[in-house]
Design a protein around this motif. Sequence first.
Motif, PDB file in Angstrom:
ATOM      1  N   ALA A  11       3.428  21.534  -3.874  1.00 27.71           N
ATOM      2  CA  ALA A  11       4.617  20.593  -4.415  1.00 27.71           C
ATOM      3  C   ALA A  11       5.478  20.418  -3.277  1.00 27.71           C
ATOM      4  CB  ALA A  11       5.363  21.072  -5.606  1.00 27.71           C
ATOM      5  N   GLY A  12       6.101  21.185  -2.190  1.00 23.93           N
ATOM      6  CA  GLY A  12       6.742  21.087  -1.485  1.00 23.93           C
ATOM      7  C   GLY A  12       6.105  20.214  -0.074  1.00 23.93           C
ATOM      8  N   GLN A  13       4.902  20.462   0.011  1.00 21.13           N
ATOM      9  CA  GLN A  13       4.073  19.492   0.948  1.00 21.13           C
ATOM     10  C   GLN A  13       4.104  18.096   0.806  1.00 21.13           C
ATOM     11  OE1 GLN A  13       0.408  21.679   1.287  1.00 21.13           O
ATOM     12  NE2 GLN A  13       1.309  23.124   2.671  1.00 21.13           N
ATOM     13  N   VAL A  14       3.949  17.926  -0.779  1.00 23.35           N
ATOM     14  CA  VAL A  14       3.948  16.506  -1.247  1.00 23.35           C
ATOM     15  C   VAL A  14       5.249  16.133  -1.153  1.00 23.35           C
ATOM     16  CG1 VAL A  14       3.372  15.099  -3.525  1.00 23.35           C
ATOM     17  CG2 VAL A  14       1.916  17.177  -2.694  1.00 23.35           C
ATOM     18  N   GLU A  15       6.310  16.749  -1.319  1.00 26.19           N
ATOM     19  CA  GLU A  15       7.476  16.311  -1.375  1.00 26.19           C
ATOM     20  C   GLU A  15       8.155  15.496   0.064  1.00 26.19           C
ATOM     21  OE1 GLU A  15      10.485  19.181  -2.689  1.00 26.19           O
ATOM     22  OE2 GLU A  15       9.650  19.361  -4.496  1.00 26.19           O
ATOM     23  N   ALA A  16       7.588  16.601   1.154  1.00 25.22           N
ATOM     24  CA  ALA A  16       7.346  16.104   2.544  1.00 25.22           C
ATOM     25  C   ALA A  16       6.840  14.755   2.587  1.00 25.22           C
ATOM     26  CB  ALA A  16       7.091  17.121   3.395  1.00 25.22           C
ATOM     27  N   ALA A  17       5.690  14.618   2.006  1.00 23.28           N
ATOM     28  CA  ALA A  17       5.000  13.353   2.394  1.00 23.28           C
ATOM     29  C   ALA A  17       5.580  12.330   1.649  1.00 23.28           C
ATOM     30  CB  ALA A  17       3.472  13.750   1.842  1.00 23.28           C
ATOM     31  N   ILE A  18       6.224  12.470   0.673  1.00 26.46           N
ATOM     32  CA  ILE A  18       7.201  11.308  -0.129  1.00 26.46           C
ATOM     33  C   ILE A  18       8.298  10.917   0.581  1.00 26.46           C
ATOM     34  CG2 ILE A  18       8.543  11.088  -2.233  1.00 26.46           C
ATOM     35  CD1 ILE A  18       6.719  12.688  -3.996  1.00 26.46           C
ATOM     36  N   ALA A  19       8.728  11.970   1.325  1.00 28.65           N
ATOM     37  CA  ALA A  19      10.209  11.576   2.067  1.00 28.65           C
ATOM     38  C   ALA A  19       9.703  10.633   3.286  1.00 28.65           C
ATOM     39  CB  ALA A  19      10.922  12.981   2.499  1.00 28.65           C
ATOM     40  N   ARG A  20       8.411  11.156   3.973  1.00 28.88           N
ATOM     41  CA  ARG A  20       7.892  10.413   5.238  1.00 28.88           C
ATOM     42  C   ARG A  20       7.734   8.866   4.502  1.00 28.88           C
ATOM     43  NH1 ARG A  20       3.061   8.879   6.030  1.00 28.88           N
ATOM     44  NH2 ARG A  20       2.308  10.565   4.469  1.00 28.88           N
ATOM     45  N   VAL A  21       6.947   8.585   3.437  1.00 27.36           N
ATOM     46  CA  VAL A  21       6.692   7.293   3.036  1.00 27.36           C
ATOM     47  C   VAL A  21       8.041   6.563   2.637  1.00 27.36           C
ATOM     48  CG1 VAL A  21       5.422   6.072   1.470  1.00 27.36           C
ATOM     49  CG2 VAL A  21       4.155   8.140   2.582  1.00 27.36           C
ATOM     50  N   ASP A  67       0.909  -1.335   0.030  1.00 23.60           N
ATOM     51  CA  ASP A  67      -0.013   0.091   0.118  1.00 23.60           C
ATOM     52  C   ASP A  67       0.798   1.129  -0.128  1.00 23.60           C
ATOM     53  OD1 ASP A  67      -2.207  -1.462   0.013  1.00 23.60           O
ATOM     54  OD2 ASP A  67      -2.562  -1.244   2.052  1.00 23.60           O
ATOM     55  N   ARG A  68       2.078   1.205   0.539  1.00 27.47           N
ATOM     56  CA  ARG A  68       2.831   2.256   0.673  1.00 27.47           C
ATOM     57  C   ARG A  68       3.319   2.876  -0.755  1.00 27.47           C
ATOM     58  NH1 ARG A  68       5.698   0.730   6.277  1.00 27.47           N
ATOM     59  NH2 ARG A  68       4.130   1.870   7.880  1.00 27.47           N
ATOM     60  N   ILE A  69       3.492   1.600  -1.524  1.00 24.29           N
ATOM     61  CA  ILE A  69       4.044   1.684  -2.923  1.00 24.29           C
ATOM     62  C   ILE A  69       3.166   2.270  -3.812  1.00 24.29           C
ATOM     63  CG2 ILE A  69       5.048   0.837  -5.209  1.00 24.29           C
ATOM     64  CD1 ILE A  69       6.999   0.664  -2.648  1.00 24.29           C
ATOM     65  N   ALA A  70       1.811   2.282  -3.556  1.00 21.06           N
ATOM     66  CA  ALA A  70       0.555   2.536  -4.236  1.00 21.06           C
ATOM     67  C   ALA A  70       0.558   4.022  -3.819  1.00 21.06           C
ATOM     68  CB  ALA A  70      -0.650   1.874  -3.969  1.00 21.06           C
ATOM     69  N   GLU A  71       0.494   4.351  -2.562  1.00 23.10           N
ATOM     70  CA  GLU A  71       0.684   5.656  -2.073  1.00 23.10           C
ATOM     71  C   GLU A  71       1.871   6.428  -2.724  1.00 23.10           C
ATOM     72  OE1 GLU A  71       0.731   8.280   2.394  1.00 23.10           O
ATOM     73  OE2 GLU A  71       1.040   5.900   2.201  1.00 23.10           O
ATOM     74  N   LEU A  72       2.817   6.031  -2.866  1.00 18.46           N
ATOM     75  CA  LEU A  72       3.909   6.675  -3.195  1.00 18.46           C
ATOM     76  C   LEU A  72       3.779   7.031  -4.860  1.00 18.46           C
ATOM     77  CD1 LEU A  72       7.349   5.052  -2.070  1.00 18.46           C
ATOM     78  CD2 LEU A  72       6.613   7.581  -1.656  1.00 18.46           C
ATOM     79  N   ARG A  73       3.038   6.141  -5.749  1.00 14.64           N
ATOM     80  CA  ARG A  73       2.674   6.426  -7.023  1.00 14.64           C
ATOM     81  C   ARG A  73       1.968   7.623  -7.029  1.00 14.64           C
ATOM     82  NH1 ARG A  73       2.398   0.455  -7.288  1.00 14.64           N
ATOM     83  NH2 ARG A  73       4.181  -0.117  -8.360  1.00 14.64           N
ATOM     84  N   GLY A  74       0.826   7.377  -6.033  1.00 18.30           N
ATOM     85  CA  GLY A  74      -0.289   8.684  -6.027  1.00 18.30           C
ATOM     86  C   GLY A  74       0.507   9.805  -5.635  1.00 18.30           C
ATOM     87  N   ARG A 116       3.636  10.704  -6.234  1.00 20.75           N
ATOM     88  CA  ARG A 116       4.466  11.196  -7.145  1.00 20.75           C
ATOM     89  C   ARG A 116       3.662  11.882  -8.472  1.00 20.75           C
ATOM     90  NH1 ARG A 116       7.285   7.020 -11.364  1.00 20.75           N
ATOM     91  NH2 ARG A 116       5.012   6.755 -11.735  1.00 20.75           N
ATOM     92  N   ALA A 117       2.567  11.236  -8.448  1.00 22.11           N
ATOM     93  CA  ALA A 117       1.575  12.145  -9.851  1.00 22.11           C
ATOM     94  C   ALA A 117       1.061  13.420  -9.185  1.00 22.11           C
ATOM     95  CB  ALA A 117       0.463  11.101  -9.869  1.00 22.11           C
ATOM     96  N   GLU A 118       0.678  13.375  -7.823  1.00 16.33           N
ATOM     97  CA  GLU A 118       0.369  14.593  -7.190  1.00 16.33           C
ATOM     98  C   GLU A 118       1.456  15.669  -7.394  1.00 16.33           C
ATOM     99  OE1 GLU A 118      -1.520  16.510  -3.403  1.00 16.33           O
ATOM    100  OE2 GLU A 118      -1.293  14.334  -3.217  1.00 16.33           O
ATOM    101  N   HIS A 119       2.428  15.343  -7.260  1.00 14.43           N
ATOM    102  CA  HIS A 119       3.657  16.348  -7.263  1.00 14.43           C
ATOM    103  C   HIS A 119       3.899  16.558  -8.513  1.00 14.43           C
ATOM    104  CE1 HIS A 119       8.173  17.150  -7.471  1.00 14.43           C
ATOM    105  NE2 HIS A 119       8.041  17.685  -6.207  1.00 14.43           N
ATOM    106  N   THR A 120       3.889  15.776  -9.590  1.00 15.49           N
ATOM    107  CA  THR A 120       3.955  16.171 -10.815  1.00 15.49           C
ATOM    108  C   THR A 120       2.788  17.247 -11.522  1.00 15.49           C
ATOM    109  OG1 THR A 120       5.107  14.055 -11.588  1.00 15.49           O
ATOM    110  CG2 THR A 120       3.947  15.509 -13.452  1.00 15.49           C
ATOM    111  N   GLN A 121       1.591  17.102 -10.711  1.00 13.56           N
ATOM    112  CA  GLN A 121       0.707  18.059 -11.288  1.00 13.56           C
ATOM    113  C   GLN A 121       0.801  19.473 -10.528  1.00 13.56           C
ATOM    114  OE1 GLN A 121      -3.077  16.755  -9.218  1.00 13.56           O
ATOM    115  NE2 GLN A 121      -4.451  18.465 -10.379  1.00 13.56           N
ATOM    116  N   HIS A 122       1.441  19.259  -9.148  1.00 14.28           N
ATOM    117  CA  HIS A 122       1.696  20.745  -8.549  1.00 14.28           C
ATOM    118  C   HIS A 122       2.844  21.496  -9.053  1.00 14.28           C
ATOM    119  CE1 HIS A 122      -1.627  20.365  -5.894  1.00 14.28           C
ATOM    120  NE2 HIS A 122      -1.387  19.189  -5.318  1.00 14.28           N
ATOM    121  N   THR A 123       3.769  20.560  -9.740  1.00 12.02           N
ATOM    122  CA  THR A 123       4.946  21.203 -10.361  1.00 12.02           C
ATOM    123  C   THR A 123       4.471  21.601 -11.758  1.00 12.02           C
ATOM    124  OG1 THR A 123       6.429  19.594  -9.052  1.00 12.02           O
ATOM    125  CG2 THR A 123       7.296  20.626 -11.034  1.00 12.02           C
TER     126      THR A 123
END
Length: 108
Positions: A27-37, A3-10, A12-19
């Motif tokens: 995008a920075g908030q999503v980067e922090a979430a990515i680092a946590r996961v 599930d964490r890999i699926a969360e990372l896929r989501g 990553r897509a969200e980060h791309t959208q915000h970027t």
Amino acid sequence: MHDRIAELRGLRAEHTQHTQSRDGERAGQVEAAIARVVAAVDADIERLENEAADLADRGQHFPAADRAELARILRAGLAELALPMPAKRGAEQTAAAAPAPETARGGE
């Protein structure tokens, strides 16, 4: 764990959208979430590799192989996403935790 890999896929897509929309704050908030996961997945990988080594040392090769395979799957999931990977731990990396050779799967 998958599930964490699926969360990372989501994420990553969200980060791309915000970027792409130039929403740097989000995008920075999503980067922090990515680092946590990613940190959580790294911890799972390390735990699984340690369990695999411990089980192998006790002669429990089938459970050791199961743990090693789960660790390999998680590493492959991170690699597929082109996210930071945990550093190899040199001597701590055991043969039980090593990925299976291609020939073991019939050349797949």
